[in-house]
Design a protein around this motif. Structure first.
Motif, PDB file in Angstrom:
ATOM      1  N   PRO A   1      12.474 -32.010 -28.110  1.00  0.00           N
ATOM      2  CA  PRO A   1      13.422 -31.525 -27.528  1.00  0.00           C
ATOM      3  C   PRO A   1      13.826 -30.395 -29.017  1.00  0.00           C
ATOM      4  N   HIS A   2      13.130 -29.900 -29.895  1.00  0.00           N
ATOM      5  CA  HIS A   2      13.763 -29.263 -30.952  1.00  0.00           C
ATOM      6  C   HIS A   2      13.294 -27.303 -30.893  1.00  0.00           C
ATOM      7  N   TYR A   3      14.035 -26.934 -30.617  1.00  0.00           N
ATOM      8  CA  TYR A   3      14.502 -25.365 -30.955  1.00  0.00           C
ATOM      9  C   TYR A   3      14.171 -24.684 -32.135  1.00  0.00           C
ATOM     10  N   MET A   4      12.625 -24.946 -31.888  1.00  0.00           N
ATOM     11  CA  MET A   4      11.553 -24.055 -33.150  1.00  0.00           C
ATOM     12  C   MET A   4      11.105 -22.641 -32.649  1.00  0.00           C
ATOM     13  N   PRO A   5       9.994 -21.978 -33.198  1.00  0.00           N
ATOM     14  CA  PRO A   5       9.024 -21.050 -32.859  1.00  0.00           C
ATOM     15  C   PRO A   5       8.075 -21.717 -32.321  1.00  0.00           C
ATOM     16  N   VAL A   6       7.346 -20.709 -31.925  1.00  0.00           N
ATOM     17  CA  VAL A   6       5.528 -21.747 -30.879  1.00  0.00           C
ATOM     18  C   VAL A   6       4.788 -20.373 -32.227  1.00  0.00           C
ATOM     19  N   LYS A   7       3.653 -21.654 -32.200  1.00  0.00           N
ATOM     20  CA  LYS A   7       2.937 -20.999 -33.224  1.00  0.00           C
ATOM     21  C   LYS A   7       1.978 -19.943 -33.021  1.00  0.00           C
ATOM     22  N   ASP A   8       1.515 -19.463 -31.919  1.00  0.00           N
ATOM     23  CA  ASP A   8       0.565 -18.911 -31.431  1.00  0.00           C
ATOM     24  C   ASP A   8      -0.233 -19.527 -29.754  1.00  0.00           C
ATOM     25  N   TRP A   9       0.120 -18.283 -29.258  1.00  0.00           N
ATOM     26  CA  TRP A   9      -0.758 -18.360 -27.858  1.00  0.00           C
ATOM     27  C   TRP A   9      -1.422 -19.680 -27.451  1.00  0.00           C
ATOM     28  N   LYS A  10      -2.547 -19.717 -28.122  1.00  0.00           N
ATOM     29  CA  LYS A  10      -3.059 -21.580 -27.993  1.00  0.00           C
ATOM     30  C   LYS A  10      -2.243 -22.111 -27.377  1.00  0.00           C
ATOM     31  N   VAL A  11      -1.647 -22.687 -28.869  1.00  0.00           N
ATOM     32  CA  VAL A  11      -0.278 -24.127 -28.872  1.00  0.00           C
ATOM     33  C   VAL A  11       0.429 -23.868 -27.630  1.00  0.00           C
ATOM     34  N   LEU A  12       1.153 -22.654 -27.216  1.00  0.00           N
ATOM     35  CA  LEU A  12       1.621 -23.149 -25.932  1.00  0.00           C
ATOM     36  C   LEU A  12       0.775 -23.440 -24.782  1.00  0.00           C
ATOM     37  N   LYS A  13      -0.279 -22.436 -24.019  1.00  0.00           N
ATOM     38  CA  LYS A  13      -0.809 -22.722 -23.045  1.00  0.00           C
ATOM     39  C   LYS A  13      -1.817 -24.222 -23.658  1.00  0.00           C
ATOM     40  N   ASN A  14      -1.418 -25.074 -24.203  1.00  0.00           N
ATOM     41  CA  ASN A  14      -2.747 -25.970 -24.215  1.00  0.00           C
ATOM     42  C   ASN A  14      -1.105 -27.401 -23.354  1.00  0.00           C
ATOM     43  N   THR A  15      -0.574 -26.786 -24.467  1.00  0.00           N
ATOM     44  CA  THR A  15       0.700 -27.974 -23.672  1.00  0.00           C
ATOM     45  C   THR A  15       1.508 -27.412 -22.463  1.00  0.00           C
ATOM     46  N   LEU A  16       1.520 -25.840 -22.196  1.00  0.00           N
ATOM     47  CA  LEU A  16       1.775 -26.074 -20.937  1.00  0.00           C
ATOM     48  C   LEU A  16       0.770 -26.110 -19.736  1.00  0.00           C
ATOM     49  N   THR A  17      -0.104 -26.099 -19.861  1.00  0.00           N
ATOM     50  CA  THR A  17      -1.210 -26.211 -19.462  1.00  0.00           C
ATOM     51  C   THR A  17      -1.225 -28.055 -18.733  1.00  0.00           C
ATOM     52  N   GLU A  18      -1.142 -29.289 -19.688  1.00  0.00           N
ATOM     53  CA  GLU A  18      -0.660 -30.034 -19.982  1.00  0.00           C
ATOM     54  C   GLU A  18       0.331 -30.785 -18.616  1.00  0.00           C
ATOM     55  N   THR A  19       1.242 -30.178 -19.111  1.00  0.00           N
ATOM     56  CA  THR A  19       2.564 -30.048 -18.308  1.00  0.00           C
ATOM     57  C   THR A  19       2.171 -30.647 -17.102  1.00  0.00           C
ATOM     58  N   LEU A  20       1.214 -29.488 -17.154  1.00  0.00           N
ATOM     59  CA  LEU A  20       1.280 -28.575 -15.465  1.00  0.00           C
ATOM     60  C   LEU A  20       0.387 -30.021 -14.342  1.00  0.00           C
ATOM     61  N   ASP A  21      -0.203 -29.929 -15.137  1.00  0.00           N
ATOM     62  CA  ASP A  21      -1.592 -31.450 -14.724  1.00  0.00           C
ATOM     63  C   ASP A  21      -0.622 -32.783 -14.522  1.00  0.00           C
ATOM     64  N   ASN A  22       0.327 -32.981 -15.028  1.00  0.00           N
ATOM     65  CA  ASN A  22       1.118 -33.862 -15.080  1.00  0.00           C
ATOM     66  C   ASN A  22       2.131 -33.308 -13.903  1.00  0.00           C
ATOM     67  N   TYR A  23       2.711 -32.862 -13.712  1.00  0.00           N
ATOM     68  CA  TYR A  23       3.718 -32.063 -12.191  1.00  0.00           C
ATOM     69  C   TYR A  23       2.674 -32.647 -11.591  1.00  0.00           C
ATOM     70  N   ASN A  24       1.824 -31.924 -11.293  1.00  0.00           N
ATOM     71  CA  ASN A  24       0.359 -32.193  -9.951  1.00  0.00           C
ATOM     72  C   ASN A  24      -0.211 -33.310  -9.655  1.00  0.00           C
TER      73      ASN A  24
END
Length: 362
Positions: free
Chosen positions: A99-122
């Motif tokens: 949890p470090h407040y940092m800038p997102v590098k690009d959309w692809k990185v953000l989508k990969n992170t959120l997709t993996e998190t969503l899979d874990n949630y599901n």
């Protein structure tokens, strides 16, 4: 604009408290160059002001004013840097669990992170079939930013089906927060809501467990519910929520902890400690619809709903979002050529848009 909820802000105080709170999320490793601070300021001012704007023309005006202000006070900064996309800071830019407040590098990185998190949630919860297009990802970052803040109270405004609840659950899961929603049943009244809120207070204030209270306008069958919510948001203290015996039990459960902090463990200090920690650990997300007059009336009768929350408007999804959703569900159907069908849908959308424009003109 008759359907807008009239909102009055003390802009100077609001900017000082909320915008700089966001800036203070960062650590030195985030601000290595002067331009990093400029980009952080652009992001935080957008979250404080732009997220509350209803019409696209207002958002465009804000962006022009913001850009002109940046050029005026931050001399020598290239326009390409000021206009770079995505301009998103979040607590999981380096990955979930870091949890470090940092800038997102690009959309692809953000989508990969959120997709993996969503899979874990599901895997652990009821499945959410979310399509993570750019607007949806931005809202997850905004909601998570609010939840990570002190007294993280959010007001999400959008029509039904815009994804407010699902994106809130994902944002809470990212920060390891448990989400609670009331279960309406026949005869559910103000006393039942008080019982639920009392349990949330104990979980957050006495047990120190970060919890999100998620409430939709469909879960407010009685306007008196909002009296309690207004008190919660405004001061953190709801009158007569606990009996004297329950108050004594709460104080007894936290007395050693208060004493360990070097604070005199009298009744007043223990109760104050309990309320302060409840405000820190109990987050509130209100999911309301702007359709009709209900929200406008509630904003006037219960001002803390607006004055004590961070507002995030869910605007109409863009065509890119609709195409992403269509493609996602078409891919699950066997025997259909996705590329051809999506092109047909895109052409139909364009033709429909042209037809609507022509009809409006005529």
């Amino acid at each position: 604009w008759p359907n807008c909820t009239p909102i009055t802000y003390d802009l100077m105080n609001y900017f000082s408290s909320i915008s700089f709170q966001g800036i203070l999320f960062t650590l030195p490793n985030c601000l290595k160059q002067s331009i990093d601070l400029v980009l952080l300021w652009l992001h935080e001012s957008s979250r404080v002001y732009e997220d509350k704007l209803v019409q696209s023309k207002d958002s465009e005006l804000f962006q022009r004013i913001q850009l002109d202000t940046a050029k005026k006070f931050f001399e020598g900064v290239d326009d390409n840097i000021l206009l770079q996309k995505p301009l998103i800071f979040c607590h999981f830019a380096l990955g979930i669990g870091d949890p470090h407040y940092m800038p997102v590098k690009d959309w692809k990185v953000l989508k990969n992170t959120l997709t993996e998190t969503l899979d874990n949630y599901n895997e652990l919860n009821a499945v959410m079939n979310l399509v993570l297009f750019e607007d949806a990802m931005q809202h997850v970052c905004r909601i998570n930013r609010i939840l990570e803040g002190s007294r993280g109270y959010a007001l999400l405004v959008g029509v039904g089906g815009s994804g407010k609840r699902s994106l809130s659950r994902l944002a809470a899961y990212i920060s390891s927060m448990e989400v609670f929603q009331i279960t309406l049943k026949k005869g559910f009244g103000i006393s039942d809501l008080k019982v639920d809120l009392a349990n949330l207070y104990i979980k957050a204030g006495a047990k120190n467990l970060p919890t999100v209270f998620l409430l939709t306008d469909a879960q407010v069958p009685d306007e008196r519910f909002l009296v309690l919510i207004n008190d919660l948001l405004a001061s953190g203290e709801i009158p007569d929520l606990f009996s004297d015996e329950e108050v004594d039990n709460i104080i007894s459960s936290i007395r050693n902890e208060v004493r360990g902090l070097g604070i005199l463990d009298n009744r007043e200090n223990c109760w104050k400690f309990f309320l302060n920690r409840t405000q820190q650990q109990l987050k509130v997300v209100l999911c309301f619809s702007p359709v009709g007059s209900t929200m406008r009336v509630r904003a006037r009768k219960f001002p803390a709903i607006v004055n004590c929350t961070a507002i995030d408007w869910f605007h109409e999804w863009p065509q890119e979002a609709l195409m992403s959703v269509s493609r996602r569900f078409i891919e699950e159907i066997e025997g259909i050529k996705v590329g051809v069908l999506c092109m047909s849908i895109k052409l139909m959308c364009r033709n429909a848009s042209a037809y609507e424009s022509l009809r409006a003109f005529l």
